[in-house]
Design a protein around this motif. Sequence first.
Motif, mmCIF file in Angstrom:
data_model
loop_
_atom_site.group_PDB
_atom_site.id
_atom_site.type_symbol
_atom_site.label_atom_id
_atom_site.label_comp_id
_atom_site.label_asym_id
_atom_site.label_seq_id
_atom_site.Cartn_x
_atom_site.Cartn_y
_atom_site.Cartn_z
ATOM 1 N N GLN A 119 -9.459 -3.931 -0.026
ATOM 2 C CA GLN A 119 -10.651 -3.952 -0.778
ATOM 3 C C GLN A 119 -10.522 -4.163 -2.225
ATOM 4 O O GLN A 119 -11.113 -5.042 -2.926
ATOM 5 N N TRP A 120 -9.457 -3.654 -2.870
ATOM 6 C CA TRP A 120 -9.057 -3.996 -4.066
ATOM 7 C C TRP A 120 -8.952 -5.550 -4.223
ATOM 8 O O TRP A 120 -9.076 -6.257 -5.364
ATOM 9 N N TRP A 168 -7.016 0.306 -12.277
ATOM 10 C CA TRP A 168 -7.162 1.424 -11.045
ATOM 11 C C TRP A 168 -6.986 2.690 -11.603
ATOM 12 O O TRP A 168 -7.603 3.585 -11.337
ATOM 13 N N THR A 170 -7.736 0.219 1.663
ATOM 14 C CA THR A 170 -7.888 0.357 -0.034
ATOM 15 C C THR A 170 -7.399 -0.822 -0.433
ATOM 16 O O THR A 170 -8.113 -1.717 -1.463
ATOM 17 N N ARG A 216 -9.321 6.411 -12.142
ATOM 18 C CA ARG A 216 -9.120 7.722 -11.304
ATOM 19 C C ARG A 216 -8.572 8.752 -12.407
ATOM 20 O O ARG A 216 -7.312 8.498 -12.512
ATOM 21 N N ILE A 268 -1.272 4.474 -1.343
ATOM 22 C CA ILE A 268 -2.670 4.328 -0.947
ATOM 23 C C ILE A 268 -2.687 3.909 0.468
ATOM 24 O O ILE A 268 -2.070 3.018 1.202
ATOM 25 N N HIS A 269 -4.171 3.837 1.267
ATOM 26 C CA HIS A 269 -4.534 3.262 2.447
ATOM 27 C C HIS A 269 -4.353 1.766 2.487
ATOM 28 O O HIS A 269 -4.826 1.175 1.266
ATOM 29 N N ASP A 293 -11.975 -7.228 -4.312
ATOM 30 C CA ASP A 293 -12.899 -7.081 -5.755
ATOM 31 C C ASP A 293 -12.264 -7.600 -6.914
ATOM 32 O O ASP A 293 -12.444 -7.357 -7.915
ATOM 33 N N ALA A 298 0.775 -1.428 -0.048
ATOM 34 C CA ALA A 298 0.003 -0.184 0.115
ATOM 35 C C ALA A 298 0.883 1.514 -0.165
ATOM 36 O O ALA A 298 0.444 2.269 -0.634
#
Length: 93
Positions: A22-23, A54, A19, A58, A15-16, A26, A10
Amino acid sequence: MELLRVSKAAKRLGIHPMTLRQWAIDGKIPFSWVGRERRFSSIDVENMKRGGDWAASRPRREVLYVRVSGSSGQESSLAAQEKELRPRLRVRS
């Protein structure tokens, strides 16, 4: 190839850790289980960093920052700063 823990992967991605978890859930980034911990391939992390799926979802944002240090009659300085910076913005099509 190095297998990275969640926190290190991360951090490399900026990123956190939640996150990244969760990626993984997903299916946006592959991972392996090592015991009870998710591990991420350094190759997959670098690919994501360079512009994986990703990044496409974004859009990049750029901001102009202009300022004056006082409050009297420097409004023209703000306009001049903006005029100088605006051509440097990247236009994405």
